[in-house]
Design a protein around this motif. Structure first.
Motif, mmCIF file in Angstrom:
data_model
loop_
_atom_site.group_PDB
_atom_site.id
_atom_site.type_symbol
_atom_site.label_atom_id
_atom_site.label_comp_id
_atom_site.label_asym_id
_atom_site.label_seq_id
_atom_site.Cartn_x
_atom_site.Cartn_y
_atom_site.Cartn_z
ATOM 1 N N ARG A 33 -2.321 -9.044 -5.986
ATOM 2 C CA ARG A 33 -1.166 -8.197 -5.756
ATOM 3 C C ARG A 33 -1.323 -6.867 -6.494
ATOM 4 N NH1 ARG A 33 2.289 -9.034 -1.902
ATOM 5 N NH2 ARG A 33 4.058 -8.344 -3.160
ATOM 6 N N LEU A 34 -0.755 -5.826 -5.897
ATOM 7 C CA LEU A 34 -0.944 -4.500 -6.459
ATOM 8 C C LEU A 34 0.164 -3.586 -5.941
ATOM 9 C CD1 LEU A 34 -4.352 -2.737 -6.785
ATOM 10 C CD2 LEU A 34 -2.533 -1.517 -5.593
ATOM 11 N N TRP A 35 0.471 -2.537 -6.690
ATOM 12 C CA TRP A 35 1.426 -1.538 -6.202
ATOM 13 C C TRP A 35 0.912 -0.141 -6.495
ATOM 14 C CZ3 TRP A 35 4.246 1.657 -9.672
ATOM 15 C CH2 TRP A 35 4.193 1.263 -11.017
ATOM 16 N N PRO A 180 1.493 6.465 5.469
ATOM 17 C CA PRO A 180 2.735 5.937 4.901
ATOM 18 C C PRO A 180 3.950 6.130 5.803
ATOM 19 C CG PRO A 180 1.509 7.159 3.249
ATOM 20 C CD PRO A 180 0.830 7.404 4.554
ATOM 21 N N GLY A 181 4.685 5.048 5.970
ATOM 22 C CA GLY A 181 5.977 5.021 6.642
ATOM 23 C C GLY A 181 6.735 3.886 5.999
ATOM 24 N N ASP A 182 7.236 2.954 6.767
ATOM 25 C CA ASP A 182 7.812 1.735 6.197
ATOM 26 C C ASP A 182 6.738 0.887 5.525
ATOM 27 O OD1 ASP A 182 10.322 2.407 7.035
ATOM 28 O OD2 ASP A 182 10.258 1.195 8.854
ATOM 29 N N ALA A 183 5.485 1.100 5.939
ATOM 30 C CA ALA A 183 4.337 0.406 5.360
ATOM 31 C C ALA A 183 3.161 1.375 5.326
ATOM 32 C CB ALA A 183 3.994 -0.836 6.177
ATOM 33 N N VAL A 184 2.131 0.994 4.598
ATOM 34 C CA VAL A 184 0.893 1.762 4.565
ATOM 35 C C VAL A 184 -0.270 0.783 4.501
ATOM 36 C CG1 VAL A 184 0.791 1.957 2.040
ATOM 37 C CG2 VAL A 184 -0.310 3.696 3.451
ATOM 38 N N SER A 185 -1.394 1.137 5.097
ATOM 39 C CA SER A 185 -2.594 0.309 4.941
ATOM 40 C C SER A 185 -3.823 1.199 4.946
ATOM 41 C CB SER A 185 -2.697 -0.757 6.032
ATOM 42 O OG SER A 185 -2.953 -0.180 7.290
ATOM 43 N N ILE A 186 -4.775 0.826 4.114
ATOM 44 C CA ILE A 186 -6.056 1.531 4.011
ATOM 45 C C ILE A 186 -7.148 0.473 4.017
ATOM 46 C CG2 ILE A 186 -7.509 3.008 2.569
ATOM 47 C CD1 ILE A 186 -4.820 4.064 1.386
ATOM 48 N N VAL A 187 -8.046 0.568 4.978
ATOM 49 C CA VAL A 187 -9.171 -0.358 5.081
ATOM 50 C C VAL A 187 -10.455 0.460 4.961
ATOM 51 C CG1 VAL A 187 -10.368 -2.080 6.484
ATOM 52 C CG2 VAL A 187 -7.856 -1.888 6.583
ATOM 53 N N VAL A 188 -11.334 0.046 4.050
ATOM 54 C CA VAL A 188 -12.640 0.677 3.886
ATOM 55 C C VAL A 188 -13.701 -0.373 4.197
ATOM 56 C CG1 VAL A 188 -14.181 1.962 2.380
ATOM 57 C CG2 VAL A 188 -11.696 2.144 2.071
ATOM 58 N N ALA A 200 -12.877 -3.694 2.147
ATOM 59 C CA ALA A 200 -11.835 -3.652 1.116
ATOM 60 C C ALA A 200 -10.582 -3.050 1.734
ATOM 61 C CB ALA A 200 -12.287 -2.821 -0.075
ATOM 62 N N SER A 201 -9.429 -3.618 1.423
ATOM 63 C CA SER A 201 -8.202 -3.122 2.040
ATOM 64 C C SER A 201 -7.030 -3.203 1.076
ATOM 65 C CB SER A 201 -7.877 -3.924 3.305
ATOM 66 O OG SER A 201 -7.570 -5.269 2.980
ATOM 67 N N PHE A 202 -6.075 -2.292 1.291
ATOM 68 C CA PHE A 202 -4.770 -2.365 0.642
ATOM 69 C C PHE A 202 -3.716 -2.233 1.721
ATOM 70 C CE2 PHE A 202 -1.003 -0.010 -0.915
ATOM 71 C CZ PHE A 202 -0.489 -0.993 -1.763
ATOM 72 N N ALA A 203 -2.720 -3.110 1.691
ATOM 73 C CA ALA A 203 -1.582 -3.032 2.597
ATOM 74 C C ALA A 203 -0.325 -3.218 1.770
ATOM 75 C CB ALA A 203 -1.673 -4.097 3.684
ATOM 76 N N GLY A 204 0.643 -2.311 1.938
ATOM 77 C CA GLY A 204 1.857 -2.382 1.142
ATOM 78 C C GLY A 204 3.089 -1.994 1.929
ATOM 79 N N ARG A 205 4.238 -2.482 1.463
ATOM 80 C CA ARG A 205 5.523 -2.161 2.055
ATOM 81 C C ARG A 205 6.255 -1.154 1.172
ATOM 82 N NH1 ARG A 205 6.148 -3.331 7.164
ATOM 83 N NH2 ARG A 205 8.401 -3.238 6.814
ATOM 84 N N ARG A 206 6.982 -0.261 1.813
ATOM 85 C CA ARG A 206 7.658 0.821 1.119
ATOM 86 C C ARG A 206 8.889 0.336 0.352
ATOM 87 N NH1 ARG A 206 8.045 6.551 2.192
ATOM 88 N NH2 ARG A 206 9.979 7.413 1.351
ATOM 89 N N ARG A 207 9.051 0.865 -0.859
ATOM 90 C CA ARG A 207 10.272 0.724 -1.641
ATOM 91 C C ARG A 207 10.654 2.102 -2.163
ATOM 92 N NH1 ARG A 207 8.958 -4.479 -5.589
ATOM 93 N NH2 ARG A 207 8.619 -6.043 -3.942
#
Length: 264
Positions: A33-35, A180-188, A200-207
Motif C-alpha cells: 500500500r502507498l499514497w 488524475p481524476g477520481d483515480a490515477v494509474s501509472i504502469v511502467v 511496475a504499477s501504481f493505482a490510487g483513488r482520489r481523496r
C-alpha cells in the motif's frame, strides 16, 4: 479518466497500491500500500499556508519543490518549462501538477515522480517522468501527448539511468498512464526488444487534500518513504537469493532529460 468535479482543487491525495512483477532471469512479485500527493505547482505555496500537516521544511509530512528537478532551488515550474521548450513543447503557462510521495518525518525518496503538464484549457500536453535511483542519481523522460488525446496515455522511452542492480541499461520503458481524476494509474513495463522483463504499477483513488486526510494517510501508512527504501533493499536481498546477478552501474547520463515518443 473521470475528471474531477467542476471547481474542485487540482491538488489531491491518491491512496492505493504498488505492484511489481519480474518475469525474466528470476520470477518475483511484490505488492504494498502507498499514497501520493498530487500538487499543482501554482497552488503549492497556498497549500502549505493552509494545511498545518503539509510542511515546507520539517514535520510529519513535508513537500519540498527543491527535492525535485535539479535540486538547485530554482523555481520548479521554470525548470520544467525549460525542458518542455527544449523539446519543442509550449504549454503557454498552463498548469503543471506533480504526483509524488512527500517526505515523512523529514525523510524522502521517490523512485518515480510524474509531472502532468497542461495547456491553459486543461488539455494534457506532456508527461515528464522523474526517475531517481538509490545512489541519488536522477534522470527524466519527457514525452509529448497528442492533441485531443482520450483514454490512457501510451508512451515509450529508452532507459538511460541505472536503477535496479539486476537490470541492464539497454532496455526500453513503456508507460501507460491514466491521468488524475477520481483515480490515477501509472504502469511502467520494462522490456528488451519484444521480451518483457518487469512491470511496475501504481493505482490510487482520489481523496481531498486536507489535514484530516493527511493525518489519516500518515497513520494508516506509517513511515511511508522509510518503508519504500527499506523495501527496495529487502527485495534486492531476496533477488540475490533467487540467483540475481549484479550489473555494472556505469556513469550517469550526460544529459538530465531523454525525449520519448508516443506508443501506438
Amino acid at each position: 479518466m473521470t475528471p474531477r468535479p467542476a471547481g474542485a482543487p487540482a491538488s489531491a491525495l491518491y491512496v492505493g497500491e504498488v505492484v511489481h512483477q519480474r518475469t525474466r532471469t528470476f520470477d518475483h512479485r511484490l505488492r504494498y500500500r502507498l499514497w501520493m500527493v498530487l500538487a499543482d505547482l501554482d497552488e503549492l505555496g497556498g497549500l502549505q499556508d493552509r494545511l498545518r500537516l503539509l510542511g515546507r521544511r520539517f514535520g510529519p509530512v513535508t513537500l519540498r519543490a527543491s527535492d525535485h528537478g535539479d535540486r538547485s532551488g530554482r523555481p520548479l515550474r521554470f525548470q520544467i518549462e525549460r525542458h518542455l521548450a527544449d523539446a519543442g513543447i509550449d504549454i503557454a503557462g498552463g498548469p503543471i501538477r506533480l504526483l509524488t510521495m512527500p517526505r515523512i518525518l523529514g525523510y524522502g525518496f521517490n523512485p518515480i515522480s510524474v509531472f502532468f503538464c497542461h495547456t491553459p484549457d486543461g488539455a494534457l500536453a506532456a508527461l515528464l517522468y522523474e526517475v531517481t535511483n538509490t545512489f541519488h542519481e536522477r534522470h527524466s523522460y519527457l514525452v509529448a501527448v497528442p492533441a485531443n488525446q482520450t483514454g490512457a496515455v501510451r508512451q515509450t522511452a529508452e532507459k538511460q539511468l541505472f536503477v535496479s542492480p539486476f537490470m541492464d541499461r539497454d532496455l526500453t520503458y513503456d508507460f501507460t498512464v491514466r491521468p488524475p481524476g477520481d483515480a490515477v494509474s501509472i504502469v511502467v513495463a520494462v522490456r528488451r526488444g519484444d521480451t518483457p522483463i518487469l512491470t511496475a504499477s501504481f493505482a490510487g483513488r482520489r481523496r481531498p487534500l486536507t489535514d484530516g486526510q493527511l493525518l489519516r494517510a500518515f497513520v494508516t501508512h506509517p513511515l511511508l518513504t522509510w518503508k519504500v527504501t527499506w523495501g527496495i533493499h529487502w527485495e534486492a536481498f531476496l533477488g540475490i537469493l533467487k540467483g540475481a546477478r549484479y550489473r555494472e552501474r556505469g556513469a550517469p547520463p550526460a544529459h538530465p532529460v531523454t525525449t520519448g515518443s508516443v506508443r501506438f
